[in-house]
Write a protein that holds these residues in place. Sequence first.
Motif, short mmCIF file in Angstrom:
data_model
loop_
_atom_site.label_atom_id
_atom_site.label_comp_id
_atom_site.label_asym_id
_atom_site.label_seq_id
_atom_site.Cartn_x
_atom_site.Cartn_y
_atom_site.Cartn_z
N GLY A 23 0.84 -1.19 0.00
CA GLY A 23 0.00 0.00 0.00
C GLY A 23 0.87 1.24 0.00
O GLY A 23 1.73 1.41 -0.85
N GLN A 24 0.68 2.10 0.98
CA GLN A 24 1.45 3.34 1.09
C GLN A 24 2.67 3.20 2.01
O GLN A 24 3.40 4.16 2.20
CB GLN A 24 0.55 4.47 1.61
N HIS A 25 2.88 2.02 2.59
CA HIS A 25 3.97 1.82 3.54
C HIS A 25 5.16 1.13 2.88
O HIS A 25 4.99 0.17 2.15
CB HIS A 25 3.50 0.98 4.73
N GLU A 26 6.35 1.64 3.18
CA GLU A 26 7.57 1.05 2.65
C GLU A 26 8.37 0.46 3.81
O GLU A 26 8.48 1.08 4.88
CB GLU A 26 8.41 2.10 1.93
N TYR A 27 8.93 -0.73 3.61
CA TYR A 27 9.66 -1.44 4.64
C TYR A 27 11.04 -1.83 4.13
O TYR A 27 11.19 -2.20 2.97
CB TYR A 27 8.92 -2.73 5.05
N MET A 28 12.02 -1.76 5.00
CA MET A 28 13.38 -2.22 4.70
C MET A 28 13.53 -3.63 5.25
O MET A 28 13.03 -3.94 6.34
CB MET A 28 14.42 -1.31 5.34
N VAL A 29 14.21 -4.48 4.52
CA VAL A 29 14.50 -5.84 4.99
C VAL A 29 15.68 -5.75 5.95
O VAL A 29 16.78 -5.35 5.56
CB VAL A 29 14.80 -6.79 3.82
N GLU A 30 15.45 -6.11 7.20
CA GLU A 30 16.50 -6.10 8.21
C GLU A 30 17.29 -7.40 8.21
O GLU A 30 18.49 -7.40 8.43
CB GLU A 30 15.89 -5.89 9.61
N GLU A 31 16.57 -8.52 7.95
CA GLU A 31 17.23 -9.83 8.02
C GLU A 31 16.51 -10.82 7.11
O GLU A 31 15.29 -10.90 7.12
CB GLU A 31 17.19 -10.32 9.47
N LEU A 32 17.29 -11.56 6.34
CA LEU A 32 16.77 -12.67 5.54
C LEU A 32 16.88 -13.92 6.40
O LEU A 32 17.99 -14.35 6.74
CB LEU A 32 17.56 -12.82 4.25
N LEU A 33 15.75 -14.49 6.80
CA LEU A 33 15.74 -15.61 7.74
C LEU A 33 15.76 -16.97 7.05
O LEU A 33 16.31 -17.93 7.58
CB LEU A 33 14.51 -15.52 8.64
N ASP A 34 15.15 -17.04 5.86
CA ASP A 34 15.09 -18.32 5.15
C ASP A 34 14.76 -18.04 3.69
O ASP A 34 14.22 -16.97 3.35
CB ASP A 34 14.02 -19.22 5.77
#
Length: 77
Positions: A23-34
Amino acid sequence: MKVQVECYAGRKGDERPVRFRLGQHEYMVEELLDQWYGPEHVCFRIRANDGNLYILRHHTSVPDGDWELVSFRGPRQ
């Protein structure tokens, strides 16, 4: 749910998500878990900068395949 994803592009092309938009929210990937592969897609289990866990699926069976949000889980209390 479809999602817009920006990937790290290494020597194999788009290797892993680094940022995504819901939607209108942007997120940064902090950690790739799997990460795991299916016959027509690749899935990534990640922790975003909001502390929540997400599973994103990239359809790789077609050029410029879609991304979708498969699962969401809030942080454990």
